[in-house]
Design a protein around this motif. Structure first.
Motif, PDB file in Angstrom:
ATOM      1  N   HIS A  56      51.704  42.193  51.833  1.00 58.94           N
ATOM      2  CA  HIS A  56      51.675  40.904  51.551  1.00 58.94           C
ATOM      3  C   HIS A  56      52.713  40.013  51.909  1.00 58.94           C
ATOM      4  CE1 HIS A  56      48.923  38.493  48.784  1.00 58.94           C
ATOM      5  NE2 HIS A  56      49.893  37.621  49.206  1.00 58.94           N
ATOM      6  N   ARG A  57      52.845  39.748  53.452  1.00 63.55           N
ATOM      7  CA  ARG A  57      53.809  39.051  54.068  1.00 63.55           C
ATOM      8  C   ARG A  57      53.443  37.395  54.251  1.00 63.55           C
ATOM      9  NH1 ARG A  57      53.455  39.827  58.578  1.00 63.55           N
ATOM     10  NH2 ARG A  57      51.824  41.500  58.809  1.00 63.55           N
ATOM     11  N   LEU A  58      52.236  37.198  54.342  1.00 56.26           N
ATOM     12  CA  LEU A  58      51.829  35.853  54.581  1.00 56.26           C
ATOM     13  C   LEU A  58      51.348  35.168  53.437  1.00 56.26           C
ATOM     14  CD1 LEU A  58      49.926  36.939  57.911  1.00 56.26           C
ATOM     15  CD2 LEU A  58      52.341  35.755  57.884  1.00 56.26           C
ATOM     16  N   PRO A  59      51.778  33.797  53.225  1.00 56.99           N
ATOM     17  CA  PRO A  59      51.226  33.171  52.182  1.00 56.99           C
ATOM     18  C   PRO A  59      49.761  32.315  52.610  1.00 56.99           C
ATOM     19  CG  PRO A  59      52.964  31.899  53.102  1.00 56.99           C
ATOM     20  CD  PRO A  59      52.967  33.567  53.751  1.00 56.99           C
ATOM     21  N   PRO A  60      48.895  31.882  51.805  1.00 55.52           N
ATOM     22  CA  PRO A  60      47.469  31.412  52.150  1.00 55.52           C
ATOM     23  C   PRO A  60      47.607  30.429  53.512  1.00 55.52           C
ATOM     24  CG  PRO A  60      47.725  31.754  49.907  1.00 55.52           C
ATOM     25  CD  PRO A  60      48.996  32.045  50.369  1.00 55.52           C
ATOM     26  N   SER A  61      48.922  29.614  53.329  1.00 56.69           N
ATOM     27  CA  SER A  61      48.726  28.742  54.448  1.00 56.69           C
ATOM     28  C   SER A  61      49.269  29.136  55.757  1.00 56.69           C
ATOM     29  CB  SER A  61      49.742  27.487  53.880  1.00 56.69           C
ATOM     30  OG  SER A  61      49.220  26.827  52.833  1.00 56.69           O
ATOM     31  N   ASP A  62      49.808  30.377  55.923  1.00 53.47           N
ATOM     32  CA  ASP A  62      50.407  30.892  57.161  1.00 53.47           C
ATOM     33  C   ASP A  62      49.472  31.932  57.638  1.00 53.47           C
ATOM     34  OD1 ASP A  62      52.487  29.106  56.769  1.00 53.47           O
ATOM     35  OD2 ASP A  62      53.779  30.702  56.111  1.00 53.47           O
ATOM     36  N   ILE A  63      48.188  32.100  57.137  1.00 51.85           N
ATOM     37  CA  ILE A  63      47.192  33.368  57.620  1.00 51.85           C
ATOM     38  C   ILE A  63      46.889  32.763  58.818  1.00 51.85           C
ATOM     39  CG2 ILE A  63      45.233  34.379  57.113  1.00 51.85           C
ATOM     40  CD1 ILE A  63      45.978  34.377  54.136  1.00 51.85           C
ATOM     41  N   PRO A  64      46.979  33.550  60.019  1.00 55.06           N
ATOM     42  CA  PRO A  64      46.457  33.106  61.199  1.00 55.06           C
ATOM     43  C   PRO A  64      44.669  33.258  61.249  1.00 55.06           C
ATOM     44  CG  PRO A  64      47.140  35.174  61.452  1.00 55.06           C
ATOM     45  CD  PRO A  64      47.360  35.018  59.988  1.00 55.06           C
ATOM     46  N   TYR A  65      44.087  32.227  60.676  1.00 59.31           N
ATOM     47  CA  TYR A  65      42.873  32.640  60.372  1.00 59.31           C
ATOM     48  C   TYR A  65      41.841  32.471  61.696  1.00 59.31           C
ATOM     49  CZ  TYR A  65      43.580  31.218  55.458  1.00 59.31           C
ATOM     50  OH  TYR A  65      44.038  31.451  54.123  1.00 59.31           O
ATOM     51  N   ARG A  66      42.407  31.683  62.739  1.00 55.27           N
ATOM     52  CA  ARG A  66      41.687  31.971  63.948  1.00 55.27           C
ATOM     53  C   ARG A  66      41.520  33.406  64.575  1.00 55.27           C
ATOM     54  NH1 ARG A  66      42.615  25.977  66.702  1.00 55.27           N
ATOM     55  NH2 ARG A  66      44.696  26.843  66.448  1.00 55.27           N
ATOM     56  N   ALA A  67      43.024  33.721  64.774  1.00 59.83           N
ATOM     57  CA  ALA A  67      43.266  35.184  65.170  1.00 59.83           C
ATOM     58  C   ALA A  67      42.562  36.238  64.678  1.00 59.83           C
ATOM     59  CB  ALA A  67      44.681  35.200  65.375  1.00 59.83           C
ATOM     60  N   ASN A  68      42.392  36.001  63.237  1.00 57.82           N
ATOM     61  CA  ASN A  68      41.753  37.067  62.410  1.00 57.82           C
ATOM     62  C   ASN A  68      40.197  37.050  62.807  1.00 57.82           C
ATOM     63  OD1 ASN A  68      44.164  37.500  61.185  1.00 57.82           O
ATOM     64  ND2 ASN A  68      43.647  36.670  58.999  1.00 57.82           N
ATOM     65  N   ILE A  69      39.575  36.126  62.861  1.00 56.73           N
ATOM     66  CA  ILE A  69      38.300  35.963  63.183  1.00 56.73           C
ATOM     67  C   ILE A  69      37.896  36.432  64.527  1.00 56.73           C
ATOM     68  CG2 ILE A  69      36.085  34.492  63.178  1.00 56.73           C
ATOM     69  CD1 ILE A  69      36.980  35.177  60.401  1.00 56.73           C
ATOM     70  N   ASP A  70      38.781  35.800  65.521  1.00 56.63           N
ATOM     71  CA  ASP A  70      38.539  36.168  66.817  1.00 56.63           C
ATOM     72  C   ASP A  70      38.879  37.610  67.332  1.00 56.63           C
ATOM     73  OD1 ASP A  70      38.224  35.775  69.584  1.00 56.63           O
ATOM     74  OD2 ASP A  70      40.061  35.526  70.020  1.00 56.63           O
ATOM     75  N   ALA A  71      39.815  38.246  66.368  1.00 58.44           N
ATOM     76  CA  ALA A  71      40.210  39.706  66.537  1.00 58.44           C
ATOM     77  C   ALA A  71      39.081  40.651  66.206  1.00 58.44           C
ATOM     78  CB  ALA A  71      41.557  40.126  65.885  1.00 58.44           C
ATOM     79  N   LEU A  72      38.544  40.208  65.087  1.00 64.04           N
ATOM     80  CA  LEU A  72      37.477  41.033  64.569  1.00 64.04           C
ATOM     81  C   LEU A  72      36.276  40.907  65.548  1.00 64.04           C
ATOM     82  CD1 LEU A  72      37.618  40.039  60.692  1.00 64.04           C
ATOM     83  CD2 LEU A  72      38.330  42.385  61.847  1.00 64.04           C
ATOM     84  N   LYS A  73      36.111  40.020  66.157  1.00 67.37           N
ATOM     85  CA  LYS A  73      34.812  39.815  67.130  1.00 67.37           C
ATOM     86  C   LYS A  73      35.232  40.600  68.218  1.00 67.37           C
ATOM     87  CE  LYS A  73      31.298  36.877  68.837  1.00 67.37           C
ATOM     88  NZ  LYS A  73      30.164  36.200  68.646  1.00 67.37           N
ATOM     89  N   ARG A  74      36.401  40.540  68.705  1.00 68.20           N
ATOM     90  CA  ARG A  74      36.715  41.280  70.001  1.00 68.20           C
ATOM     91  C   ARG A  74      36.414  42.728  69.752  1.00 68.20           C
ATOM     92  NH1 ARG A  74      39.724  38.235  73.823  1.00 68.20           N
ATOM     93  NH2 ARG A  74      39.551  36.024  73.177  1.00 68.20           N
ATOM     94  N   LEU A  75      36.566  43.264  68.575  1.00 67.35           N
ATOM     95  CA  LEU A  75      36.490  44.707  68.106  1.00 67.35           C
ATOM     96  C   LEU A  75      34.886  44.858  67.945  1.00 67.35           C
ATOM     97  CD1 LEU A  75      39.209  45.416  65.715  1.00 67.35           C
ATOM     98  CD2 LEU A  75      39.092  46.039  68.050  1.00 67.35           C
ATOM     99  N   GLY A  76      34.154  43.991  68.090  1.00 62.48           N
ATOM    100  CA  GLY A  76      32.845  44.318  67.856  1.00 62.48           C
ATOM    101  C   GLY A  76      32.064  44.100  66.625  1.00 62.48           C
TER     102      GLY A  76
END
Ligand code: ADE
Length: 279
Positions: free
Chosen positions: A65-85
């Motif tokens: 639990h390192r990241l507070p809600p405002s610091d979550i990299p939301y775009r990277a998270n969604i993109d990374a999941l998409k890249r994995l298929g």
């Protein structure tokens, strides 16, 4: 690759919230780093199979639990999941409740959002390529129904719909805000993370549904006073065990192949207003 029956391989992405930092019981489990043009996601992503269905699990706040809600990299998270298929995202998170009947320990399969976040990048598009996707129905009805069906035989109290207010945080709401969201705005639950996650999933043409797990009554409830952190933590731990049971039921039930989304989430850009740069 498309199968002969018109279905395509499915991969279920799970974004785990507070307390849910890994998925147990995955076959061929391995954590893998994924880079994106938007930077690194919240953490490495745990891939594997559950009941034969490919799964990619991402702890939203990072392990520990390192990241507070405002610091979550939301775009990277969604993109990374998409890249994995990943084709379908099940989002799991803690929330406060504005409804007596949505009690701590209950799960709410929210179907609407009000986005009150103010300090987060909310789109993959921008100067150079402007796009407006539809968000009238921000949650995939197919995934929400799958969650509801999987929950039915389990000993869970699940509410099939509700409006989730996404706040910036990290502080909880004032009493005046809590009353306004509940009484004037008609919201049912409140949390800090489902936006812009749902918006970005739609832009990425991924089906998205959310399991909002109630930990508290926010600050409006006359009998519960303000948000009590110790009580939240105790409820949260119990909720995480129930979430694991729900995921263990729903993922195998969803299957390893999927038809095109009947709500069109996977074709959102076909229906979007897109302004390409002038040549
Ligand atoms: N997460 C859990 N409880 C919450 C609350 N009351 N407000 C915002 N986020 C929450």
């Amino acid at each position: 690759m498309a199968e002969t029956d018109g279905t395509a391989p499915a991969m279920i992405g799970v974004i785990g919230g507070s307390g849910l930092y890994a998925l147990e019981g995955l076959e061929e489990a391995r954590w893998q780093a994924v880079e994106t043009p938007w930077g690194a996601p919240s953490d490495e992503i745990l891939t594997g199979r559950l009941g034969g269905v490919p799964v990619a699990f991402l702890p939203r706040h990072g392990r520990g639990h390192r990241l507070p809600p405002s610091d979550i990299p939301y775009r990277a998270n969604i993109d990374a999941l998409k890249r994995l298929g990943v084709t379908d995202i099940l989002s799991v998170s803690a929330c406060g409740s504005f409804r007596e009947e949505m009690a701590p320990g209950d799960f709410v399969l929210a179907d609407q959002f009000i986005d009150r976040t103010v300090a987060r990048a909310k789109s993959f598009f921008g100067p150079g390529l402007v796009a407006h996707v539809s968000l009238a129905e921000p949650v995939c009805g197919r995934l929400r129904a799958a969650l509801g069906a999987a929950a039915a035989p389990l000993e869970l109290r699940v509410h099939p719909g509700g409006t989730y207010l996404a706040m910036e945080g990290p502080q909880f709401s004032t009493l005046a805000e809590s009353r306004m969201y509940r009484e004037s705005w008609g919201c049912d639950v409140i949390g800090m993370t489902n936006m812009p996650e749902a918006k970005l999933a739609r832009e990425a043409e991924l089906c998205y549904a959310t399991v909002a797990m109630v930990t508290d009554y926010d600050s409006w409830h006359p009998d519960h006073g303000e948000v009590d952190i110790q009580a939240i933590l105790a409820t949260m731990h119990a909720n995480v065990a129930k979430a694991r049971a729900l995921l263990a039921a729903v993922i195998p039930a969803m299957g390893a192949a999927r038809a095109p989304c009947c709500h069109g989430c996977d074709r959102a850009l076909e229906f979007a207003l897109i302004t390409a740069p002038e040549a």
